[in-house]
Design a protein around this motif. Structure first.
Motif, PDB file in Angstrom:
ATOM      1  N   LEU A 185       0.043  -8.594  -2.574  1.00  0.00           N
ATOM      2  CA  LEU A 185      -0.342  -8.708  -1.157  1.00  0.00           C
ATOM      3  C   LEU A 185      -1.709  -9.384  -1.002  1.00  0.00           C
ATOM      4  CD1 LEU A 185       0.618  -5.073  -0.061  1.00  0.00           C
ATOM      5  CD2 LEU A 185       1.636  -7.157   0.896  1.00  0.00           C
ATOM      6  N   TYR A 186      -2.513  -9.360  -2.082  1.00  0.00           N
ATOM      7  CA  TYR A 186      -3.914  -9.772  -1.944  1.00  0.00           C
ATOM      8  C   TYR A 186      -4.209 -11.173  -2.461  1.00  0.00           C
ATOM      9  CZ  TYR A 186      -4.398  -4.843  -0.900  1.00  0.00           C
ATOM     10  OH  TYR A 186      -4.253  -3.604  -0.332  1.00  0.00           O
ATOM     11  N   ASP A 187      -3.581 -12.194  -1.876  1.00  0.00           N
ATOM     12  CA  ASP A 187      -4.088 -13.554  -2.115  1.00  0.00           C
ATOM     13  C   ASP A 187      -5.209 -13.761  -1.093  1.00  0.00           C
ATOM     14  OD1 ASP A 187      -2.650 -13.805   0.237  1.00  0.00           O
ATOM     15  OD2 ASP A 187      -1.590 -15.623  -0.345  1.00  0.00           O
TER      16      ASP A 187
ATOM     17  N   LEU B  28      -6.683 -10.692   5.777  1.00  0.00           N
ATOM     18  CA  LEU B  28      -5.998  -9.765   6.691  1.00  0.00           C
ATOM     19  C   LEU B  28      -6.414  -8.321   6.411  1.00  0.00           C
ATOM     20  CD1 LEU B  28      -2.540 -11.531   6.741  1.00  0.00           C
ATOM     21  CD2 LEU B  28      -4.005 -11.156   8.748  1.00  0.00           C
ATOM     22  N   PHE B  29      -6.597  -7.981   5.133  1.00  0.00           N
ATOM     23  CA  PHE B  29      -7.016  -6.619   4.814  1.00  0.00           C
ATOM     24  C   PHE B  29      -8.391  -6.313   5.415  1.00  0.00           C
ATOM     25  CE2 PHE B  29      -8.827  -3.262   2.115  1.00  0.00           C
ATOM     26  CZ  PHE B  29      -7.938  -2.258   2.464  1.00  0.00           C
ATOM     27  N   GLU B  30      -9.283  -7.310   5.390  1.00  0.00           N
ATOM     28  CA  GLU B  30     -10.603  -7.123   6.022  1.00  0.00           C
ATOM     29  C   GLU B  30     -10.450  -6.843   7.519  1.00  0.00           C
ATOM     30  OE1 GLU B  30     -13.608  -6.881   4.498  1.00  0.00           O
ATOM     31  OE2 GLU B  30     -12.343  -6.968   2.710  1.00  0.00           O
TER      32      GLU B  30
ATOM     33  N   GLU C 292      -6.534   1.971  14.614  1.00  0.00           N
ATOM     34  CA  GLU C 292      -5.557   2.901  14.018  1.00  0.00           C
ATOM     35  C   GLU C 292      -5.831   3.174  12.541  1.00  0.00           C
ATOM     36  OE1 GLU C 292      -4.776   0.032  15.546  1.00  0.00           O
ATOM     37  OE2 GLU C 292      -2.997   0.235  16.825  1.00  0.00           O
ATOM     38  N   TYR C 293      -6.528   2.253  11.870  1.00  0.00           N
ATOM     39  CA  TYR C 293      -6.706   2.400  10.419  1.00  0.00           C
ATOM     40  C   TYR C 293      -7.966   3.225  10.137  1.00  0.00           C
ATOM     41  CZ  TYR C 293      -6.335   1.453   5.450  1.00  0.00           C
ATOM     42  OH  TYR C 293      -6.210   1.614   4.095  1.00  0.00           O
ATOM     43  N   TYR C 294      -7.783   4.539  10.047  1.00  0.00           N
ATOM     44  CA  TYR C 294      -8.897   5.481   9.895  1.00  0.00           C
ATOM     45  C   TYR C 294      -9.485   5.563   8.472  1.00  0.00           C
ATOM     46  CZ  TYR C 294      -5.278   8.066   7.691  1.00  0.00           C
ATOM     47  OH  TYR C 294      -4.283   8.385   6.813  1.00  0.00           O
TER      48      TYR C 294
ATOM     49  N   PRO D 123     -13.142   4.252  -4.966  1.00  0.00           N
ATOM     50  CA  PRO D 123     -13.002   4.602  -3.562  1.00  0.00           C
ATOM     51  C   PRO D 123     -11.759   3.953  -2.944  1.00  0.00           C
ATOM     52  CG  PRO D 123     -14.510   2.766  -3.762  1.00  0.00           C
ATOM     53  CD  PRO D 123     -14.049   3.104  -5.171  1.00  0.00           C
ATOM     54  N   GLY D 124     -11.579   4.168  -1.646  1.00  0.00           N
ATOM     55  CA  GLY D 124     -10.569   3.423  -0.895  1.00  0.00           C
ATOM     56  C   GLY D 124      -9.175   4.026  -0.911  1.00  0.00           C
ATOM     57  N   SER D 125      -8.995   5.157  -1.601  1.00  0.00           N
ATOM     58  CA  SER D 125      -7.661   5.725  -1.771  1.00  0.00           C
ATOM     59  C   SER D 125      -6.726   4.734  -2.455  1.00  0.00           C
ATOM     60  CB  SER D 125      -7.056   6.164  -0.424  1.00  0.00           C
ATOM     61  OG  SER D 125      -5.970   7.042  -0.641  1.00  0.00           O
TER      62      SER D 125
ATOM     63  N   GLY E 285      -3.799   6.025  -4.245  1.00  0.00           N
ATOM     64  CA  GLY E 285      -2.556   6.261  -3.505  1.00  0.00           C
ATOM     65  C   GLY E 285      -1.493   5.199  -3.729  1.00  0.00           C
ATOM     66  N   ASN E 286      -1.893   4.037  -4.216  1.00  0.00           N
ATOM     67  CA  ASN E 286      -0.907   2.983  -4.494  1.00  0.00           C
ATOM     68  C   ASN E 286      -0.069   3.298  -5.737  1.00  0.00           C
ATOM     69  OD1 ASN E 286      -2.732  -0.004  -3.413  1.00  0.00           O
ATOM     70  ND2 ASN E 286      -1.436   1.386  -2.289  1.00  0.00           N
ATOM     71  N   PHE E 287      -0.592   4.181  -6.589  1.00  0.00           N
ATOM     72  CA  PHE E 287       0.157   4.574  -7.786  1.00  0.00           C
ATOM     73  C   PHE E 287       1.139   5.689  -7.444  1.00  0.00           C
ATOM     74  CE2 PHE E 287      -4.136   3.670  -9.852  1.00  0.00           C
ATOM     75  CZ  PHE E 287      -3.760   2.492 -10.454  1.00  0.00           C
TER      76      PHE E 287
ATOM     77  N   ALA F 181      -1.337   3.903  11.502  1.00  0.00           N
ATOM     78  CA  ALA F 181      -2.350   3.295  10.625  1.00  0.00           C
ATOM     79  C   ALA F 181      -1.761   2.142   9.808  1.00  0.00           C
ATOM     80  CB  ALA F 181      -2.950   4.354   9.703  1.00  0.00           C
ATOM     81  N   TYR F 182      -0.447   2.204   9.593  1.00  0.00           N
ATOM     82  CA  TYR F 182       0.211   1.170   8.783  1.00  0.00           C
ATOM     83  C   TYR F 182       1.147   0.288   9.613  1.00  0.00           C
ATOM     84  CZ  TYR F 182      -1.937   3.484   4.885  1.00  0.00           C
ATOM     85  OH  TYR F 182      -2.867   4.000   4.021  1.00  0.00           O
ATOM     86  N   ASP F 183       1.102   0.446  10.931  1.00  0.00           N
ATOM     87  CA  ASP F 183       1.871  -0.423  11.823  1.00  0.00           C
ATOM     88  C   ASP F 183       1.115  -0.500  13.136  1.00  0.00           C
ATOM     89  OD1 ASP F 183       3.757  -2.068  12.885  1.00  0.00           O
ATOM     90  OD2 ASP F 183       5.343  -0.551  13.022  1.00  0.00           O
TER      91      ASP F 183
ATOM     92  N   THR G 166       7.482  -2.918  -0.425  1.00  0.00           N
ATOM     93  CA  THR G 166       6.306  -3.684  -0.877  1.00  0.00           C
ATOM     94  C   THR G 166       5.070  -2.844  -1.210  1.00  0.00           C
ATOM     95  OG1 THR G 166       5.698  -4.051   1.428  1.00  0.00           O
ATOM     96  CG2 THR G 166       6.980  -5.781   0.363  1.00  0.00           C
ATOM     97  N   GLU G 167       5.017  -1.614  -0.716  1.00  0.00           N
ATOM     98  CA  GLU G 167       3.825  -0.804  -1.031  1.00  0.00           C
ATOM     99  C   GLU G 167       4.099   0.667  -0.811  1.00  0.00           C
ATOM    100  OE1 GLU G 167      -0.873  -1.376  -0.237  1.00  0.00           O
ATOM    101  OE2 GLU G 167       0.231  -0.792   1.550  1.00  0.00           O
ATOM    102  N   ASN G 168       3.474   1.496  -1.660  1.00  0.00           N
ATOM    103  CA  ASN G 168       3.422   2.939  -1.430  1.00  0.00           C
ATOM    104  C   ASN G 168       1.967   3.318  -1.234  1.00  0.00           C
ATOM    105  OD1 ASN G 168       6.146   3.657  -1.837  1.00  0.00           O
ATOM    106  ND2 ASN G 168       5.863   3.422  -4.054  1.00  0.00           N
ATOM    107  N   SER G 169       1.722   4.223  -0.308  1.00  0.00           N
ATOM    108  CA  SER G 169       0.375   4.744  -0.124  1.00  0.00           C
ATOM    109  C   SER G 169       0.495   6.273  -0.080  1.00  0.00           C
ATOM    110  CB  SER G 169      -0.209   4.171   1.167  1.00  0.00           C
ATOM    111  OG  SER G 169      -1.601   4.348   1.212  1.00  0.00           O
ATOM    112  N   HIS G 170       0.324   6.886  -1.255  1.00  0.00           N
ATOM    113  CA  HIS G 170       0.497   8.339  -1.364  1.00  0.00           C
ATOM    114  C   HIS G 170      -0.652   9.081  -0.721  1.00  0.00           C
ATOM    115  CE1 HIS G 170       3.278   6.907  -4.449  1.00  0.00           C
ATOM    116  NE2 HIS G 170       3.921   8.050  -4.289  1.00  0.00           N
TER     117      HIS G 170
HETATM  118  C1  AVJ Z   1      -6.135  -0.617  -0.114  1.00  0.00           C
HETATM  119  C2  AVJ Z   1      -4.367   0.664  -0.976  1.00  0.00           C
HETATM  120  C3  AVJ Z   1      -6.106   1.729   0.180  1.00  0.00           C
HETATM  121  O1  AVJ Z   1      -2.918   2.030   1.131  1.00  0.00           O
HETATM  122  O2  AVJ Z   1      -4.207   2.249   2.829  1.00  0.00           O
HETATM  123  C4  AVJ Z   1      -3.633  -0.880   4.161  1.00  0.00           C
HETATM  124  C5  AVJ Z   1      -3.704  -0.819   1.573  1.00  0.00           C
HETATM  125  N1  AVJ Z   1      -1.818  -1.346   3.132  1.00  0.00           N
HETATM  126  N2  AVJ Z   1      -2.693  -1.153   5.067  1.00  0.00           N
HETATM  127  C6  AVJ Z   1      -3.840   1.641   1.842  1.00  0.00           C
HETATM  128  C7  AVJ Z   1      -3.081  -1.008   2.931  1.00  0.00           C
HETATM  129  C8  AVJ Z   1      -1.598  -1.449   4.450  1.00  0.00           C
HETATM  130  C9  AVJ Z   1      -4.591   0.368   1.468  1.00  0.00           C
HETATM  131  N3  AVJ Z   1      -5.281   0.507   0.151  1.00  0.00           N
END
Ligand code: AVJ
Length: 324
Positions: free
Chosen positions: A41-43, A49-51, A58-60, A163-165, A168-170, A208-210, A282-286
């Motif tokens: 996701l990070y090109d 976009l992540f910035e 919504e993204y707390y 940091p950054g959780s 949670g991606n694992f 937070a993710y939509d 495409t992603e898990n955020s535990h």
């Molecule tokens: C960078 C993995 C912490 O899981 O919250 C943010 C990535 N994906 N919005 C997360 C992410 C969609 C983020 N991390």
């Protein structure tokens, strides 16, 4: 900043990256349940976009963690002791470590570790500029695999920073393996300051993710644009949509790209078949309840020395100690 042991050739690196992307895309998109590893996701566009994501209302997670770090840095720094070296796993642009370094008593060194040389360089330069006299020793490495630390004076206390959780991606199993490996790298008596997002109201998590502005959707869809750009794939971006789902059983947010209709997509000499409604995961955020997180850490040889949170119980910052 010397990098004698970490020379890299940018062109060879780019070729290797493309080959790795192709291998992951073929494996992931021809599987029974289609997936793509979230690291892709990070090109440059994904990073941009992540910035934007971290500033969304919504993204707390980012703003909550930063506030917690601001409050706990001096206590964590005191526990780490004077003259400690900070090793940051997946440092990226190294936005948060300054809060910690500022609170530390004569830190011996800052060792940012990242697989992306450009980000590593930028982050290392920013930290060096903000902390004159601090020894900065960047390491280009995949932090999910064992890597050698640069030479440090014998007896330097080590403080890992994650940091950054990102943990949670694992999957929980991979998180435990990572924690165990980090313990081996940092060694006996070391500490690890780590951020982990918590289980909370499903609507808060899904928003937070939509987000309403569609930034996270663009972030996810960029993965298909990237396959088109870098592998010459022929994804029709209008034939997919972003979805964020709370998986209650696994206590994780999943990002998916949903095929809006039955379709065949060409990619690298193959035709990928999609049914209507079929997804690419495409992603898990535990998300971790505190008791579940401490249990996971214990299995990996770490004990929780301190825990800090916010008033709303959204996010946790943990100081872990080896053994204990
Ligand atoms: C960078 C993995 C912490 O899981 O919250 C943010 C990535 N994906 N919005 C997360 C992410 C969609 C983020 N991390």
């Amino acid at each position: 900043m010397s990098r004698a042991e970490n020379r890299y050739d940018p062109e060879a690196e780019a070729r290797a990256q493309r080959a790795a992307l192709l291998a992951d895309a073929v494996a992931g998109l021809t599987a029974e349940r289609k997936t793509l590893p979230c690291k892709w996701l990070y090109d440059a566009e994904g990073a941009r976009l992540f910035e934007e994501i971290i500033r969304l209302p919504e993204y707390y997670p980012t703003r909550t963690e930063t506030a917690i770090l601001r409050g706990c840095a001096s206590e964590a720094a005191a526990l780490a002791g004077p003259g400690a070296a900070v090793v940051e796993f997946g440092s990226g642009s190294a936005e948060k470590v300054g809060l910690l370094l500022d609170a530390m008593d004569r830190p011996a060194a800052y060792v940012p570790v990242d697989i992306a040389p450009e980000w590593l360089e930028e982050g290392a330069a920013r930290v060096a500029a903000a902390h004159p006299g601090l020894t900065v020793l960047p390491v280009v490495a995949d932090f999910t695999r064992p890597f050698p630390l640069p030479r440090l004076p014998r007896g330097t206390p080590l403080l890992g920073f994650f940091p950054g959780s990102t943990i949670g991606n694992f999957t929980p199993e991979a998180a435990r393996d990572f924690l165990r490996m980090a313990g081996r790298i940092l060694g006996p008596g070391s500490r690890l300051l780590i951020g982990a997002d918590r289980v909370k109201d499903q609507a808060v998590l899904e928003a937070a993710y939509d987000d309403a502005a569609g930034v996270t959707a663009a972030f996810n869809m960029n993965l298909l644009a990237r396959l088109n750009r870098e592998l010459g794939a022929e994804f029709d971006l209008k034939a997919f949509r972003h979805e964020a789902r709370w998986n209650a059983e696994k206590e994780r947010i999943e990002m998916h790209l949903v095929s809006l209709r039955p379709q065949l997509v060409r990619m690298a000499g193959r035709r990928l078949r999609f049914a209507a409604g079929e997804t690419i995961h495409t992603e898990n955020s535990h998300k971790y309840r505190p008791e579940r997180f401490t249990a996971l850490c214990a299995e990996a040889g770490w004990s929780a020395e301190r825990h800090w949170g916010d008033a709303d119980g959204l996010f946790s910052v943990w100081l872990l100690k080896q053994g204990g």
